[in-house]
Structure formats: structure tokens, C-alpha cells
Design a protein around this motif. Structure first.
Motif, PDB file in Angstrom:
ATOM      1  N   VAL A  19       0.838  -1.212   0.000  1.00 48.15           N
ATOM      2  CA  VAL A  19       0.000   0.000   0.000  1.00 48.15           C
ATOM      3  C   VAL A  19       0.867   1.254   0.000  1.00 48.15           C
ATOM      4  N   MET A  20       0.218   2.386  -0.157  1.00 52.18           N
ATOM      5  CA  MET A  20       0.917   3.668  -0.032  1.00 52.18           C
ATOM      6  C   MET A  20       1.490   3.768   1.381  1.00 52.18           C
ATOM      7  N   PHE A  21       2.603   4.427   1.518  1.00 52.55           N
ATOM      8  CA  PHE A  21       3.312   4.652   2.796  1.00 52.55           C
ATOM      9  C   PHE A  21       3.957   3.381   3.354  1.00 52.55           C
ATOM     10  N   SER A  22       3.997   2.297   2.571  1.00 51.80           N
ATOM     11  CA  SER A  22       4.580   1.066   3.109  1.00 51.80           C
ATOM     12  C   SER A  22       6.104   1.028   2.919  1.00 51.80           C
ATOM     13  N   GLY A  23       6.661   2.050   2.269  1.00 49.28           N
ATOM     14  CA  GLY A  23       8.111   2.120   2.133  1.00 49.28           C
ATOM     15  C   GLY A  23       8.639   1.487   0.858  1.00 49.28           C
ATOM     16  N   LYS A  24       7.802   1.394  -0.175  1.00 46.56           N
ATOM     17  CA  LYS A  24       8.241   0.781  -1.437  1.00 46.56           C
ATOM     18  C   LYS A  24       9.350   1.607  -2.093  1.00 46.56           C
ATOM     19  N   SER A  25       9.141   2.937  -2.133  1.00 47.12           N
ATOM     20  CA  SER A  25      10.162   3.780  -2.773  1.00 47.12           C
ATOM     21  C   SER A  25      11.463   3.737  -1.987  1.00 47.12           C
ATOM     22  N   GLU A  26      11.359   3.741  -0.665  1.00 42.13           N
ATOM     23  CA  GLU A  26      12.564   3.628   0.183  1.00 42.13           C
ATOM     24  C   GLU A  26      13.307   2.336  -0.127  1.00 42.13           C
ATOM     25  N   ALA A 147       2.132  -0.846   5.617  1.00 40.01           N
ATOM     26  CA  ALA A 147       2.253   0.413   6.367  1.00 40.01           C
ATOM     27  C   ALA A 147       1.647   0.160   7.750  1.00 40.01           C
ATOM     28  N   ILE A 148       1.380   1.225   8.475  1.00 39.38           N
ATOM     29  CA  ILE A 148       0.733   1.104   9.782  1.00 39.38           C
ATOM     30  C   ILE A 148      -0.666   1.707   9.662  1.00 39.38           C
ATOM     31  N   VAL A 150      -3.640   3.797  10.337  1.00 43.66           N
ATOM     32  CA  VAL A 150      -3.726   5.040  11.127  1.00 43.66           C
ATOM     33  C   VAL A 150      -4.878   4.975  12.141  1.00 43.66           C
ATOM     34  N   ALA A 185      -3.297   4.978   5.171  1.00 42.73           N
ATOM     35  CA  ALA A 185      -3.025   3.547   5.224  1.00 42.73           C
ATOM     36  C   ALA A 185      -3.940   2.948   6.288  1.00 42.73           C
TER      37      ALA A 185
END
Ligand code: ADP
Ligand code: ZN
Length: 205
Positions: A19-26, A147-148, A150, A185
Motif C-alpha cells: 500500500v501507499m506509505f509502506s516504504g516501497k520507494s525507500e 504500512a501502519i 492510522v 493507510a
């Protein structure tokens, strides 16, 4: 080449999903930096469908070398702008690209390239997003990040779309351009999709 418990020869595809904010780009950038430290020739592409997701970004390494992501809005543009000498090809935000990206990734891997693809695997409704499901099938390695939530703090596996602070309806467009919506998320339990509007239900066969 060894990736985890895999011994891989020649090329392969690895997918970073979630999902978004799960750190894929990182995670994509971490892998790209490590490939650069290993003196591999790396090329990074990023879908620039929407300014909020796009913008050119730079991946730097500790030895001072930096690499810029090439903005693309179709799989054809990847083929056109491909550096034939690239040994590692990374593609970020792949969910926004057309399904031609599956052929591009497969051909690159067949020709001995390491292909790293990152993308959101499910849309705001919790359904498979673009070419991501097929990419996950043809990949040698798949990592699904979380992600976590919210709302409750559990691992989040869903993208909650909010429009004016309320859960978006099922028939809202998969890709919204213009920035009227926001995302959170959430876990499966806290994820809400509002029913389609009555007008669109009239047209449902
Ligand atoms: P992705 O590419 O999957 O959208 P990014 O790599 O851009 O993810 O961003 C991941 C970062 O987002 C995390 O390291 C963290 O700092 C931040 N973040 C914001 N909201 C959350 C959340 N709900 N859960 C986890 N990380 C979050
Ligand atoms: Zn939750």
C-alpha cells in the motif's frame, strides 16, 4: 547472484508491492544504491502520471554518484529511453503504467537484466491495480510491504481514499487527477469503501 535464499543466474524480475506509505520507494532506492555500490550500471524510471506521485527524484550513493529517475507515462517510453548498457532497471509507481510494462520487464529479464519494479498492488477499493498483479505473477521474487493502520495501529494492507474527509464511493475513478482526495493507510478491518452512487447503479447491467 544470491537474493535471500535464491540463486539466480542471468536476469530476473523482483517486485516490491504494498500500500501507499509502506516504504516501497525507500526499499527501491535502497536496492538501487546497493547495486550502484556494486558498480552496476543502473537506470531508474518513475511514472509521472500525476505531480503528487511524480516529480524527478534523485537516488544518491555514498560514493558521491547520483542517479536521476527518468519520468515516463507509458511502457513504450521505457523502451524508447532505455539505456542499452543498464544492468539493473528499476521502475517505481508501476501501477500507473499500461500493461505493456509486463512485456518490457519480461524482455529485459530475458536479456539478462535485473528488473526491480515497485508499485501499489491494490487500488482504493482493495482490488488489483493495473499491471501489478501480472507483474507479481511473472516475477522471480515478490516482497509485499505493509504500512501502519492510522486507525488501529495494525499492519495496513489497504489504501483508504477520503474525499472531503469521507470514504470515497466504489465508483469513484481508480486514478483521480487534481488532488481533491487524500489517502490513509488502513488495515482490512478499518478500510471503508462507500457504496456506488445511485446514478451509477442505474447503469449496472
Ligand atoms: P511508498 O513508496 O510505499 O508509498 P514511501 O517509501 O514513499 O512509501 O514512504 C514510506 C514512509 O512513509 C515511511 O518510512 C514513513 O516515514 C512514512 N509514513 C507515513 N504514514 C505512514 C503509515 N501510516 N505507516 C507507515 N509509514 C508511514
Ligand atoms: Zn486498522
Amino acid at each position: 547472484m544470491s537474493v535471500g535464499s535464491f540463486q539466480l543466474n542471468g536476469g530476473w524480475i523482483e517486485v516490491i508491492a504494498g500500500v501507499m506509505f509502506s516504504g516501497k520507494s525507500e526499499e527501491l532506492m535502497r536496492r538501487v544504491r546497493r547495486a550502484m555500490i556494486a558498480r552496476k550500471r543502473v537506470q531508474v524510471f518513475k511514472s509521472h502520471l500525476d505531480d503528487r506521485y511524480g516529480g524527478v527524484f534523485t537516488v544518491g550513493s555514498h560514493d558521491g554518484r547520483a542517479i536521476e529517475a527518468v519520468p515516463v507515462d507509458s511502457s513504450h517510453q521505457i523502451s524508447l529511453r532505455l539505456d542499452p548498457a543498464a544492468q539493473v532497471v528499476a521502475i517505481d509507481e508501476a501501477q500507473f503504467l499500461d500493461t505493456g510494462v509486463i512485456k518490457v520487464a519480461n524482455e529485459l529479464a530475458d536479456r539478462g537484466r535485473r528488473v526491480i519494479v515497485a508499485g501499489t498492488d491494490i487500488d482504493f477499493r482493495g482490488e488489483p491495480f493495473g499491471a501489478m498483479p501480472q507483474l507479481m505473477c511473472v516475477a522471480e521474487i515478490v516482497d509485499k510491504l505493509h504500512a501502519i493502520c492510522v486507525m488501529c495501529g495494525s499492519p495496513a494492507t489497504r489504501n483508504q481514499r477520503l474525499i472531503d474527509g469521507k470514504p470515497a464511493r466504489y465508483d469513484s475513478p481508480i486514478v483521480m487527477v487534481g488532488g481533491a482526495e487524500s489517502y490513509e493507510a488502513r488495515c482490512r478491518n478499518c478500510h471503508v469503501v462507500a457504496p456506488p452512487s445511485e446514478q451509477s447503479q442505474l447503469f449496472t447491467p
